[in-house]
Design an enzyme around this catalytic site. Structure first.
Site, PDB file in Angstrom:
ATOM      1  N   GLU A 168       1.192  -1.230   0.117  1.00 29.15           N
ATOM      2  CA  GLU A 168      -0.220   0.102  -0.321  1.00 29.15           C
ATOM      3  C   GLU A 168       0.525   1.478   0.172  1.00 29.15           C
ATOM      4  O   GLU A 168       1.372   1.498   0.962  1.00 29.15           O
ATOM      5  CB  GLU A 168      -1.062   0.318   1.538  1.00 29.15           C
ATOM      6  CG  GLU A 168      -1.903  -0.810   0.844  1.00 29.15           C
ATOM      7  CD  GLU A 168      -3.020  -0.689   2.756  1.00 29.15           C
ATOM      8  OE1 GLU A 168      -3.141   0.764   2.857  1.00 29.15           O
ATOM      9  OE2 GLU A 168      -3.714  -1.721   2.797  1.00 29.15           O
TER      10      GLU A 168
ATOM     11  N   TRP B 225     -12.658   4.617   6.590  1.00 33.71           N
ATOM     12  CA  TRP B 225     -12.238   4.197   8.058  1.00 33.71           C
ATOM     13  C   TRP B 225     -13.482   5.203   9.053  1.00 33.71           C
ATOM     14  O   TRP B 225     -14.300   5.509   7.727  1.00 33.71           O
ATOM     15  CB  TRP B 225     -11.102   3.704   8.895  1.00 33.71           C
ATOM     16  CG  TRP B 225     -10.102   3.112   8.396  1.00 33.71           C
ATOM     17  CD1 TRP B 225      -9.711   2.988   7.446  1.00 33.71           C
ATOM     18  CD2 TRP B 225     -10.521   1.423   8.060  1.00 33.71           C
ATOM     19  NE1 TRP B 225      -9.049   1.401   6.423  1.00 33.71           N
ATOM     20  CE2 TRP B 225     -10.021   0.585   6.984  1.00 33.71           C
ATOM     21  CE3 TRP B 225     -12.150   0.349   8.371  1.00 33.71           C
ATOM     22  CZ2 TRP B 225     -10.215  -0.477   6.792  1.00 33.71           C
ATOM     23  CZ3 TRP B 225     -12.177  -0.561   7.903  1.00 33.71           C
ATOM     24  CH2 TRP B 225     -11.775  -1.299   6.969  1.00 33.71           C
TER      25      TRP B 225
HETATM   26  C1  BGC Z   1      -4.895   0.628   6.140  1.00 37.07           C
HETATM   27  C2  BGC Z   1      -6.051   0.804   4.633  1.00 37.07           C
HETATM   28  C3  BGC Z   1      -6.451   2.193   4.827  1.00 37.07           C
HETATM   29  C4  BGC Z   1      -4.901   3.158   4.286  1.00 37.07           C
HETATM   30  C5  BGC Z   1      -4.844   5.382   4.373  1.00 37.07           C
HETATM   31  C6  BGC Z   1      -3.557   1.782   5.611  1.00 37.07           C
HETATM   32  O1  BGC Z   1      -3.375   2.030   6.642  1.00 37.07           O
HETATM   33  O2  BGC Z   1      -4.333  -0.274   5.084  1.00 37.07           O
HETATM   34  O3  BGC Z   1      -7.138   0.353   5.046  1.00 37.07           O
HETATM   35  O4  BGC Z   1      -7.757   3.492   3.995  1.00 37.07           O
HETATM   36  O5  BGC Z   1      -4.106   3.185   4.999  1.00 37.07           O
HETATM   37  O6  BGC Z   1      -6.099   5.138   5.593  1.00 37.07           O
END
Ligand code: BGC
Length: 482
Positions: free
Chosen positions: A381, A433
């Site tokens: 990510e 979230w």
């Molecule tokens: C999480 C995601 C979240 C992203 C942005 C990451 O820590 O895995 O679920 O949307 O950050 O906040």
């Protein structure tokens, strides 16, 4: 200065991906036999989420999967990272009740990815514990590790003939700290300085059990890889000449990354600095209910070595200084003893915590290589958010991705870090979230005001697609012979 797409060269096997998570995109929160998760409960209680929004519908990917697939195809991704909703597959969290419609949904997703030459990477747990398991103690209970292991085995058995890249848990740090210390994530517990370490510990135990199950019972036939994603900021001392700031920065990294990475990649145990700080602080404050940072039991399978690659989520960086004083109150922050400072020269994108620091990723990758014995790394990510009026021509995000990819390529070529792939967070705007739909991370815009939930590519999506397509043409096999 920003970089051009053409400067960025990656090896031919490099994985180009985007990530999502079940609760953030699927919706259909109670459709077709799905059980509730802690995020359903948390959002339905008022006052927790921006404008009391929830993921009941989100991007409705449960019904609109074909639309998501079109987005993935338009980008030309080689990999797509999704998570399974545990309570969609096993409504009460246990394998006693399997939901066939949940199984059918993920079969459809996996099969259509593979039919289009896209490799799925599946996360088993991305924040959404079945509520039924929370009701019997959730991640605080010792038994959760076995229940998770059964769920993982069920998934390996059911989908492992086709899924070869598994992640057990997403960001145990975030689940433990935001969910059980700060109370701003589900299940919303505020039990400072205690539950955070217990939940983190049980998550590590759960992960290790699932990895061993895969290794022993599935690996030979299925030939896949299993890891977990760890999130980390990059941190630097505010004053590099201050030994206090340098020590605080080391603690900062130990309490975020080392907490999970040391047991798995290095020693089989928590960083020594965590153990000594937490125990000393317990003593000082008169806490006497056993060690707050639990000990690994010889009855559990070893945690050391339970990752087949290093999966990293990187978003931002921090400057760190030693706190002026340490209040005599139990808390993770006080144990950590490190104060975060935002460097004013770093721009902020969207959410207040997200300082834009692409070169922090290169430094973090080097740190991981040096600290954790040169693992292979997937960046699972990385992203850039926007808030307020939507910018379809999201130039700043385009620059961010180019600069970040440039930093990754330098980490690979100049620092020798073995990065195997890069996944943008996120494929499309989704339920962010606590920030609800107010914060957008997508390569595709989602129009949440319309029932069709139309997906439209941002400029950054077009640029990412161009980067991937350039990569493909550069590595097109050349004609040999006649
Ligand atoms: C999480 C995601 C979240 C992203 C942005 C990451 O820590 O895995 O679920 O949307 O950050 O906040």
């Amino acid at each position: 200065m920003s970089h051009t797409v053409d400067e960025i060269v990656f090896p031919s096997h490099f994985a180009w991906g985007a990530s999502t998570a079940a609760y953030q995109i699927e919706g259909a929160w109670n459709a077709d036999g799905k059980g509730s998760s802690i995020w359903d409960t948390f959002c339905h209680a008022k006052g927790k989420i921006f404008e009391d929004q929830n993921g009941d519908v989100a991007c409705d990917s449960y019904h609109l999967w074909e639309e998501d697939l079109k987005c993935i195809q338009q980008l030309g991704l080689s990999h797509y990272r999704l998570s399974f909703s545990w309570s969609r597959l096993l409504p009460d969290g246990t394998t006693q009740h399997v939901n066939p419609k949940g199984v059918a949904y993920y079969n459809k997703v996996i099969d259509s990815l593979l039919a289009n030459n896209i490799t799925p990477m599946v996360t088993l747990y991305h924040n959404d514990l079945p509520q039924a398991l929370q009701d019997i103690g959730g991640w605080k209970s010792l038994e959760i590790a076995d229940v998770f292991d059964s769920y993982a085995k069920f998934c390996f058995e059911t989908f492992g003939d086709r899924v070869k890249l598994w992640l057990t848990l997403n960001e145990p740090y975030v689940c433990a700290k935001l969910g059980h210390e700060d109370g701003i994530f589900a299940p919303g517990l505020k039990e400072p300085g205690v539950s955070v370490y217990l939940t983190g510990h049980n998550m590590l135990r759960a992960h290790a059990k699932a990895w061993h199950s895969y290794h022993t019972h599935f690996r030979q036939a299925q030939k896949g890889l299993v890891s977990l994603t760890l999130n980390s900021d990059w941190a630097e001392p505010l004053d590099p000449n201050s030994p206090e700031d340098v020590a605080a920065t080391e603690r900062y990294m130990a309490f975020i990354l080392g907490w999970f990475a040391n047991p798995i990649f290095l020693t089989g145990d928590y960083p020594e600095i965590m153990r000594s700080r937490i125990d000393a602080f317990s003593k000082e404050t008169g806490y006497s209910e056993g060690p707050r940072l639990p000990k690994f039991s010889p009855d559990d399978p070893a945690v050391l070595g339970t990752a087949d690659f290093f999966a990293l989520n990187y978003f931002t960086s921090r400057k760190v200084k030693a706190p002026a004083s340490s209040p005599r109150k139990l808390s993770f922050k006080n144990d950590q003893g490190a104060e975060e400072v935002l460097d004013p020269s770093w721009p902020i994108c969207g959410v207040s915590w997200l300082a834009v620091v692409p070169d922090g990723l290169r430094k973090l990758l080097k740190y991981i290589k040096d600290t954790y014995k040169s693992p292979t790394v997937y960046i699972t990510e990385n992203g850039f958010s926007q808030m307020g009026p939507v910018e379809m021509e999201d130039m700043k995000r385009c620059v961010y991705y180019r600069d970040t990819l440039h930093e990754i390529s330098k980490a690979m070529r100049e620092d020798g870090v073995d990065v195997r792939g890069y996944f943008v967070w996120s494929l499309m705007d989704n339920f962010e979230w606590v920030d609800g739909f107010g914060v957008r991370f997508g390569l595709f815009h989602v129009d949440f005001s319309r029932p069709e939930l139309t997906r439209t590519m941002y400029r950054s999506g077009r640029e990412y697609a161009a980067i991937i397509s350039n990569h493909r043409s550069r590595h097109k096999p050349t004609q040999t012979g006649r």
